[in-house]
Design a protein around this motif. Structure first.
Motif, PDB file in Angstrom:
ATOM      1  N   ILE A  64      -9.962  -1.247   1.080  1.00  0.00           N
ATOM      2  CA  ILE A  64      -9.938  -2.601   1.354  1.00  0.00           C
ATOM      3  C   ILE A  64     -11.398  -3.332   0.853  1.00  0.00           C
ATOM      4  N   ASP A 104      -7.319  -3.736  15.435  1.00  0.00           N
ATOM      5  CA  ASP A 104      -7.838  -3.333  14.193  1.00  0.00           C
ATOM      6  C   ASP A 104      -6.855  -2.440  13.824  1.00  0.00           C
ATOM      7  N   ILE A 121      -9.578   4.402   3.237  1.00  0.00           N
ATOM      8  CA  ILE A 121      -9.382   3.172   3.529  1.00  0.00           C
ATOM      9  C   ILE A 121     -10.465   2.207   3.117  1.00  0.00           C
ATOM     10  N   ASP A 122     -11.528   2.603   3.395  1.00  0.00           N
ATOM     11  CA  ASP A 122     -12.776   1.814   3.041  1.00  0.00           C
ATOM     12  C   ASP A 122     -12.682   1.419   1.529  1.00  0.00           C
ATOM     13  N   ASP A 130      -4.532  -5.893   6.472  1.00  0.00           N
ATOM     14  CA  ASP A 130      -5.694  -5.479   6.758  1.00  0.00           C
ATOM     15  C   ASP A 130      -5.971  -6.468   7.886  1.00  0.00           C
ATOM     16  N   PHE A 146      -0.780  -3.983   1.327  1.00  0.00           N
ATOM     17  CA  PHE A 146      -1.111  -3.706   2.596  1.00  0.00           C
ATOM     18  C   PHE A 146      -1.803  -4.639   3.448  1.00  0.00           C
ATOM     19  N   HIS A 162      -7.563  -7.676  11.930  1.00  0.00           N
ATOM     20  CA  HIS A 162      -8.453  -7.670  12.919  1.00  0.00           C
ATOM     21  C   HIS A 162      -8.453  -8.940  13.537  1.00  0.00           C
ATOM     22  N   PHE A 208      -4.841  -1.066   9.723  1.00  0.00           N
ATOM     23  CA  PHE A 208      -4.429  -1.011   8.357  1.00  0.00           C
ATOM     24  C   PHE A 208      -2.767  -0.689   8.348  1.00  0.00           C
ATOM     25  N   CYS A 252       0.713   3.354   9.243  1.00  0.00           N
ATOM     26  CA  CYS A 252       0.022   2.522  10.108  1.00  0.00           C
ATOM     27  C   CYS A 252      -1.035   3.258  10.657  1.00  0.00           C
TER      28      CYS A 252
END
Length: 307
Positions: free
Chosen positions: A163, A107, A159-160, A39, A37, A41, A109, A61
């Motif tokens: 990550i 932002d 997702i949290d 990540d 993946f 930002h 993922f 996405c």
């Protein structure tokens, strides 16, 4: 051509920082063979990337902020992945230009899944979402937007977990892969996969019933009334609906209610009791119990996590 998957020398959990500057980062995290993946930002750095590979893959996405434009250089077509959406894109070869608006914060993922990863979970039923996606990838499609849904609280919660795995935790690869599988299951469960070999009247009845339920799931009609609205009888309606959507009408209504609740939890404008009533439940406790049975997490925990 290069591959996004096969240039990896190690299959264990590995983080590669593609950008790391003040308030901006792009991380690539390889989980295991066939899945990674990004990540992302960024607030100032312009994203404009040309992908030219021969990877058969599905990308999920999640655009939390900003937007992406994907231009297909072979088909000469384009589509947008907008803010607050989760998008499933399939591609069996890539000649794509991906651009983000540099004037806005981006932002994102982005989960990339190779077809040989999906192959592990084939069921031999072409109407299963994974089989459908895998078979689609065997065709020569450069890019196809399969599905777009609004971002929900449960997706952000998972997702949290993906990550923010602790750097010193053990078994990061398998733990992260477990969380990613949870995310994939949650997203693919939202795909409608009706059997294409059904009779026309079966598809017509089930489609009409579904459209009525989509508009009225908080206060659904009785089966008798619904059957009348679909110009059939109760017995045939229940039989056909189950045959087409692989679920009962009751279960489908619960599914719609909980999916709506999941979106309301993400918005954080209502408390749990208000959300329960908004989606059609009289009792907050009953709603919380059903939510937990379906998603494995209580709504109060999602509300707390996303606040």
């Amino acid at each position: 051509m290069e591959s996004l998957f096969f240039n990896i020398t190690s299959t264990k959990y590995r983080v590669t920082e593609l950008l790391n500057s003040k308030n901006e980062y792009i991380k690539r995290v390889d989980i295991s063979n066939g899945i990674f993946f990004l990540d992302i930002h960024v607030t100032q750095t312009k994203i404009q990337t040309h992908f030219k590979n021969l990877d058969r893959m599905v990308a999920i996405c999640v655009v939390k902020e900003g937007a992406l434009k994907i231009y297909d250089n072979i088909e000469k077509s384009e589509f947008y992945l907008n803010q607050n959406t989760i998008n499933i894109v399939a591609s069996s070869k890539q000649d794509l230009t991906i651009t983000a608006d540099e004037s806005k914060t981006t932002d994102i993922f982005l989960l990339c899944i190779a077809d040989f990863f999906l192959k592990r979970y084939l069921s031999t039923n072409p109407n299963e979402p994974i089989d459908f996606l895998y078979n689609l990838l065997q065709e020569n499609i450069t890019s196809k937007l399969i599905n777009t849904q609004p971002i929900d609280a449960l997706s952000l919660y998972i997702i949290d977990k993906i990550i923010n795995i602790k750097s010193d935790s053990t078994m990061k690869s398998i733990t992260c892969e477990h969380n990613i599988l949870e995310f994939i299951i949650q997203r693919l469960n939202l795909l409608d996969m009706p059997d294409k070999h059904l009779a026309d009247d079966e598809l017509c009845i089930s489609k009409n019933a579904k459209e009525i339920l989509l508009k009225n799931f908080t206060k659904p009609p009785t089966i008798e009334t619904l059957a009348h609205m679909c110009a059939t009888n109760e017995s045939k309606l229940k039989k056909v609906f189950k045959k087409v959507y692989k679920t009962t009408i009751y279960e489908y209504v619960q599914k719609l209610r909980l999916e709506k609740a999941n979106l309301l939890l993400k918005e954080q404008l209502l408390n749990i009791g208000e959300i329960a009533k908004e989606v059609g439940y009289k009792h907050q406790g009953h709603f919380s119990k059903l939510f937990f049975q379906t998603y494995g997490v209580y709504p109060k925990d999602l509300l707390k996590k996303n606040s």
